[in-house]
Design a protein around this motif. Structure first.
Motif, PDB file in Angstrom:
ATOM      1  N   ILE A   1      12.491 -10.852 -13.542  1.00 17.86           N
ATOM      2  CA  ILE A   1      12.194  -9.631 -13.766  1.00 17.86           C
ATOM      3  C   ILE A   1      13.653  -8.577 -13.346  1.00 17.86           C
ATOM      4  CG2 ILE A   1      10.817  -7.491 -13.095  1.00 17.86           C
ATOM      5  CD1 ILE A   1       8.393  -9.700 -12.482  1.00 17.86           C
ATOM      6  N   LYS A   2      13.989  -7.907 -14.196  1.00 17.71           N
ATOM      7  CA  LYS A   2      15.116  -6.921 -14.183  1.00 17.71           C
ATOM      8  C   LYS A   2      14.830  -5.751 -13.872  1.00 17.71           C
ATOM      9  CE  LYS A   2      17.907 -10.290 -16.976  1.00 17.71           C
ATOM     10  NZ  LYS A   2      18.674 -10.463 -18.024  1.00 17.71           N
ATOM     11  N   ASP A   3      13.476  -5.152 -13.788  1.00 20.83           N
ATOM     12  CA  ASP A   3      13.025  -3.686 -13.640  1.00 20.83           C
ATOM     13  C   ASP A   3      12.117  -3.370 -12.910  1.00 20.83           C
ATOM     14  OD1 ASP A   3      11.286  -4.913 -15.168  1.00 20.83           O
ATOM     15  OD2 ASP A   3      11.444  -3.272 -16.922  1.00 20.83           O
ATOM     16  N   VAL A   4      11.743  -4.317 -12.031  1.00 18.35           N
ATOM     17  CA  VAL A   4      10.771  -4.060 -10.969  1.00 18.35           C
ATOM     18  C   VAL A   4      10.933  -4.848  -9.722  1.00 18.35           C
ATOM     19  CG1 VAL A   4       8.386  -4.342 -10.601  1.00 18.35           C
ATOM     20  CG2 VAL A   4       8.928  -3.879 -12.846  1.00 18.35           C
ATOM     21  N   SER A   5      10.727  -4.079  -8.508  1.00 20.79           N
ATOM     22  CA  SER A   5      11.173  -4.700  -7.290  1.00 20.79           C
ATOM     23  C   SER A   5       9.981  -5.856  -6.891  1.00 20.79           C
ATOM     24  CB  SER A   5      11.337  -3.683  -6.083  1.00 20.79           C
ATOM     25  OG  SER A   5       9.911  -3.130  -5.915  1.00 20.79           O
ATOM     26  N   ALA A   6      10.546  -6.850  -6.137  1.00 19.35           N
ATOM     27  CA  ALA A   6       9.722  -7.791  -5.607  1.00 19.35           C
ATOM     28  C   ALA A   6       8.474  -7.220  -4.891  1.00 19.35           C
ATOM     29  CB  ALA A   6      10.349  -8.725  -4.547  1.00 19.35           C
ATOM     30  N   ALA A   7       8.882  -6.069  -3.940  1.00 15.88           N
ATOM     31  CA  ALA A   7       7.822  -5.380  -3.243  1.00 15.88           C
ATOM     32  C   ALA A   7       6.694  -4.700  -4.179  1.00 15.88           C
ATOM     33  CB  ALA A   7       8.467  -4.467  -2.266  1.00 15.88           C
ATOM     34  N   THR A   8       6.958  -4.308  -5.232  1.00 14.40           N
ATOM     35  CA  THR A   8       6.150  -3.651  -6.238  1.00 14.40           C
ATOM     36  C   THR A   8       5.079  -4.721  -6.747  1.00 14.40           C
ATOM     37  OG1 THR A   8       7.468  -1.766  -6.757  1.00 14.40           O
ATOM     38  CG2 THR A   8       6.032  -2.436  -8.464  1.00 14.40           C
ATOM     39  N   MET A   9       5.961  -5.851  -7.270  1.00 15.40           N
ATOM     40  CA  MET A   9       5.188  -6.936  -7.841  1.00 15.40           C
ATOM     41  C   MET A   9       4.087  -7.493  -6.888  1.00 15.40           C
ATOM     42  SD  MET A   9       6.201  -6.910 -11.018  1.00 15.40           S
ATOM     43  CE  MET A   9       5.042  -8.355 -11.538  1.00 15.40           C
ATOM     44  N   TYR A  10       4.558  -7.655  -5.577  1.00 15.38           N
ATOM     45  CA  TYR A  10       3.606  -8.002  -4.499  1.00 15.38           C
ATOM     46  C   TYR A  10       2.289  -7.145  -4.424  1.00 15.38           C
ATOM     47  CZ  TYR A  10       2.177  -9.480   0.176  1.00 15.38           C
ATOM     48  OH  TYR A  10       1.716  -9.913   1.361  1.00 15.38           O
ATOM     49  N   ASP A  11       2.421  -5.865  -4.414  1.00 13.18           N
ATOM     50  CA  ASP A  11       1.592  -4.919  -4.366  1.00 13.18           C
ATOM     51  C   ASP A  11       0.575  -5.048  -5.618  1.00 13.18           C
ATOM     52  OD1 ASP A  11       2.883  -3.909  -1.883  1.00 13.18           O
ATOM     53  OD2 ASP A  11       3.491  -2.089  -2.915  1.00 13.18           O
ATOM     54  N   VAL A  12       1.325  -5.024  -6.929  1.00 14.12           N
ATOM     55  CA  VAL A  12       0.402  -5.419  -7.943  1.00 14.12           C
ATOM     56  C   VAL A  12      -0.708  -6.296  -7.553  1.00 14.12           C
ATOM     57  CG1 VAL A  12       0.451  -6.122 -10.264  1.00 14.12           C
ATOM     58  CG2 VAL A  12       2.132  -4.186  -9.581  1.00 14.12           C
ATOM     59  N   LEU A  13      -0.249  -7.492  -7.346  1.00 15.08           N
ATOM     60  CA  LEU A  13      -1.241  -8.637  -7.260  1.00 15.08           C
ATOM     61  C   LEU A  13      -2.246  -8.431  -6.053  1.00 15.08           C
ATOM     62  CD1 LEU A  13       1.739 -11.558  -6.986  1.00 15.08           C
ATOM     63  CD2 LEU A  13      -0.018 -10.901  -9.115  1.00 15.08           C
ATOM     64  N   HIS A  14      -2.083  -7.343  -4.932  1.00 11.95           N
ATOM     65  CA  HIS A  14      -2.854  -7.461  -4.110  1.00 11.95           C
ATOM     66  C   HIS A  14      -3.878  -6.156  -4.293  1.00 11.95           C
ATOM     67  CE1 HIS A  14      -2.077  -9.892  -0.494  1.00 11.95           C
ATOM     68  NE2 HIS A  14      -0.871  -9.488  -0.950  1.00 11.95           N
ATOM     69  N   ASP A  15      -3.579  -5.159  -5.387  1.00 12.09           N
ATOM     70  CA  ASP A  15      -4.221  -3.825  -5.021  1.00 12.09           C
ATOM     71  C   ASP A  15      -5.410  -4.250  -6.197  1.00 12.09           C
ATOM     72  OD1 ASP A  15      -4.879  -1.387  -5.872  1.00 12.09           O
ATOM     73  OD2 ASP A  15      -3.245  -0.629  -5.324  1.00 12.09           O
ATOM     74  N   GLY A  16      -6.584  -4.222  -6.057  1.00  8.83           N
ATOM     75  CA  GLY A  16      -7.940  -4.604  -6.622  1.00  8.83           C
ATOM     76  C   GLY A  16      -8.124  -3.319  -7.509  1.00  8.83           C
ATOM     77  N   GLN A  17      -8.030  -2.257  -7.257  1.00  8.50           N
ATOM     78  CA  GLN A  17      -8.044  -0.896  -7.809  1.00  8.50           C
ATOM     79  C   GLN A  17      -7.594  -1.184  -9.090  1.00  8.50           C
ATOM     80  OE1 GLN A  17     -10.624   1.460  -7.285  1.00  8.50           O
ATOM     81  NE2 GLN A  17     -11.374   0.904  -5.552  1.00  8.50           N
ATOM     82  N   TYR A  18      -6.177  -1.477  -8.976  1.00  8.24           N
ATOM     83  CA  TYR A  18      -5.302  -1.324  -9.937  1.00  8.24           C
ATOM     84  C   TYR A  18      -5.492  -2.316 -11.079  1.00  8.24           C
ATOM     85  CZ  TYR A  18      -0.882  -1.034 -12.791  1.00  8.24           C
ATOM     86  OH  TYR A  18       0.070  -1.159 -13.510  1.00  8.24           O
TER      87      TYR A  18
ATOM     88  N   TRP B   1       1.194   5.053 -11.348  1.00 15.28           N
ATOM     89  CA  TRP B   1      -0.145   4.827 -11.086  1.00 15.28           C
ATOM     90  C   TRP B   1      -0.653   4.950  -9.351  1.00 15.28           C
ATOM     91  CZ3 TRP B   1      -3.278   1.810  -8.163  1.00 15.28           C
ATOM     92  CH2 TRP B   1      -5.154   1.975  -8.113  1.00 15.28           C
ATOM     93  N   LYS B   2       0.040   4.320  -8.692  1.00 11.11           N
ATOM     94  CA  LYS B   2      -0.143   4.395  -7.315  1.00 11.11           C
ATOM     95  C   LYS B   2       0.092   5.843  -6.663  1.00 11.11           C
ATOM     96  CE  LYS B   2      -1.360   2.331  -3.379  1.00 11.11           C
ATOM     97  NZ  LYS B   2      -2.889   1.812  -3.298  1.00 11.11           N
ATOM     98  N   ARG B   3       0.996   6.541  -7.325  1.00 12.04           N
ATOM     99  CA  ARG B   3       1.247   8.020  -6.601  1.00 12.04           C
ATOM    100  C   ARG B   3       0.100   8.687  -6.713  1.00 12.04           C
ATOM    101  NH1 ARG B   3       6.841   6.903  -8.223  1.00 12.04           N
ATOM    102  NH2 ARG B   3       6.438   7.353 -10.579  1.00 12.04           N
ATOM    103  N   GLN B   4      -0.808   8.506  -7.888  1.00 15.53           N
ATOM    104  CA  GLN B   4      -1.960   9.110  -7.820  1.00 15.53           C
ATOM    105  C   GLN B   4      -3.319   8.634  -7.424  1.00 15.53           C
ATOM    106  OE1 GLN B   4      -2.174  10.435 -12.235  1.00 15.53           O
ATOM    107  NE2 GLN B   4      -0.041   9.922 -12.328  1.00 15.53           N
ATOM    108  N   ASN B   5      -3.048   7.560  -6.999  1.00 14.01           N
ATOM    109  CA  ASN B   5      -4.097   6.828  -6.456  1.00 14.01           C
ATOM    110  C   ASN B   5      -4.033   6.187  -4.971  1.00 14.01           C
ATOM    111  OD1 ASN B   5      -6.235   6.338  -9.159  1.00 14.01           O
ATOM    112  ND2 ASN B   5      -4.190   6.304 -10.015  1.00 14.01           N
ATOM    113  N   SER B   6      -4.430   7.041  -4.196  1.00 16.18           N
ATOM    114  CA  SER B   6      -4.465   6.560  -2.663  1.00 16.18           C
ATOM    115  C   SER B   6      -2.941   5.911  -2.151  1.00 16.18           C
ATOM    116  CB  SER B   6      -5.455   5.221  -2.301  1.00 16.18           C
ATOM    117  OG  SER B   6      -6.642   6.135  -2.551  1.00 16.18           O
ATOM    118  N   PRO B   7      -1.950   6.662  -2.719  1.00 20.95           N
ATOM    119  CA  PRO B   7      -0.783   5.968  -2.335  1.00 20.95           C
ATOM    120  C   PRO B   7      -0.305   5.476  -1.048  1.00 20.95           C
ATOM    121  CG  PRO B   7      -0.526   8.224  -2.469  1.00 20.95           C
ATOM    122  CD  PRO B   7      -1.889   7.873  -2.744  1.00 20.95           C
ATOM    123  N   ASP B   8      -0.944   5.784  -0.058  1.00 13.49           N
ATOM    124  CA  ASP B   8      -0.589   5.269   1.521  1.00 13.49           C
ATOM    125  C   ASP B   8      -1.728   4.177   1.754  1.00 13.49           C
ATOM    126  OD1 ASP B   8       1.313   7.294   1.762  1.00 13.49           O
ATOM    127  OD2 ASP B   8      -0.070   8.674   2.451  1.00 13.49           O
TER     128      ASP B   8
END
Length: 292
Positions: free
Chosen positions: A62-79, A213-220
């Motif tokens: 993946i050349k355009d998404v950080s490892a931290a973001t991909m990790y968050d995607v896998l965890h975020d049930g709402q998303y 998406w996260k900026r608009q949905n409980s970002p913290d």
């Protein structure tokens, strides 16, 4: 999993999973295109029969998404309900520790195959520039198999994400899962050669869209990083035991397939969790599936 007193994965389990993700021994290539590779593990026969459960591994650069973001995607049930088109229902059941929980996930299978579900223990670890999530099937008396689904088994499934830059990473998915039932060879081939790359592309697209998406949905709100944010009830891991495939009913679906394609069940990719309404104090994520 390693043999230790607790059912929770320990450092040796995470190290072994990482080793499997990076290993090149005994893997045969099923797909290699556009920075994505899919392999199936090849093992020797045990006794007079080979293992019926394959292990599949997918790697994506993946050349355009950080490892931290991909990790968050896998965890975020709402998303997840936004991007996981196969999800029927999912819920986080209980918290087992600061880096482990128990969850339920049900997914849609193409007709005439019955939909599957799974109950898993999931654990995660972040070390420097590496992120690991692993899960395996567990059983609990309050969450028995349901008549509408075939209860599948995750022997070991997970993700290894390695940062390669501020906005890039290597993303590896590895799974040894038994879908149970009685599935033909074409299902296995399709899973490894067609479905797996499509799922990986879907996850990548989810990573691209997640920051906005996260900026608009409980970002913290990120309880996987900040366990004090979790609202899940605590559960003693001792209440759980590993779910073995031989203890489940083996639903025969072979009558729905062409006779020449019949074969015992083998590996099909299964990822485990997420998507929201409240039921019995648990957050349940659902996604409507159009039935044909």
């Amino acid at each position: 999993m390693s043999l230790h007193s607790s059912i929770l994965p320990d450092q040796a389990d995470f190290a072994d999973f990482r080793k499997q993700c990076l290993s090149t021994d005994n893997w045969v290539t099923k797909y290699d295109n556009h920075g994505m590779q899919v392999w199936v593990e090849v093992l020797g026969k045990k006794g007079n029969h080979a293992s019926k459960v394959h292990k599949i591994k997918c790697k994506m650069v993946i050349k355009d998404v950080s490892a931290a973001t991909m990790y968050d995607v896998l965890h975020d049930g709402q998303y997840r309900k936004k991007w996981d088109s196969t999800m029927v229902e999912s819920c986080d059941i209980a918290r087992l520790s600061d880096n482990a929980d128990m969850g339920y996930y049900a997914w849609h299978c193409p007709p005439p195959i019955k939909n599957r579900d799974v109950v898993t223990l999931r654990s995660w670890q972040v070390m420097d520039d590496e992120y690991v999530i692993i899960n395996f099937s567990v059983k609990h008396p309050k969450y028995p198999p349901q008549s509408d689904f075939v209860r599948a088994i995750s022997i070991l499934t997970g993700y290894f994400i390695k940062s390669t830059g501020p906005n890039s990473c290597t993303f590896i998915y590895l799974s040894q899962a038994d879908p149970k039932g009685s599935l033909p060879k074409w299902v296995v081939n399709k899973a490894s050669q067609v479905l797996a790359p499509k799922v990986m592309k879907s996850v990548h697209k989810a990573g691209q869209d997640y920051p906005e998406w996260k900026r608009q949905n409980s970002p913290d709100q990120k309880p996987w990083l900040y366990p004090e944010q979790s609202t899940l009830p605590m559960m003693d891991p001792a209440e759980l035991s590993i779910q073995r495939g031989d203890s489940l009913e083996n639903v025969d679906e072979s009558s729905k397939m062409d006779a020449h394609d019949r074969e015992d069940s083998s590996a099909i990719t299964c990822d485990v969790r997420k998507g929201s309404h409240e039921i019995e104090g648990r957050t349940v994520y659902t996604r409507k599936i159009n039935k044909t």
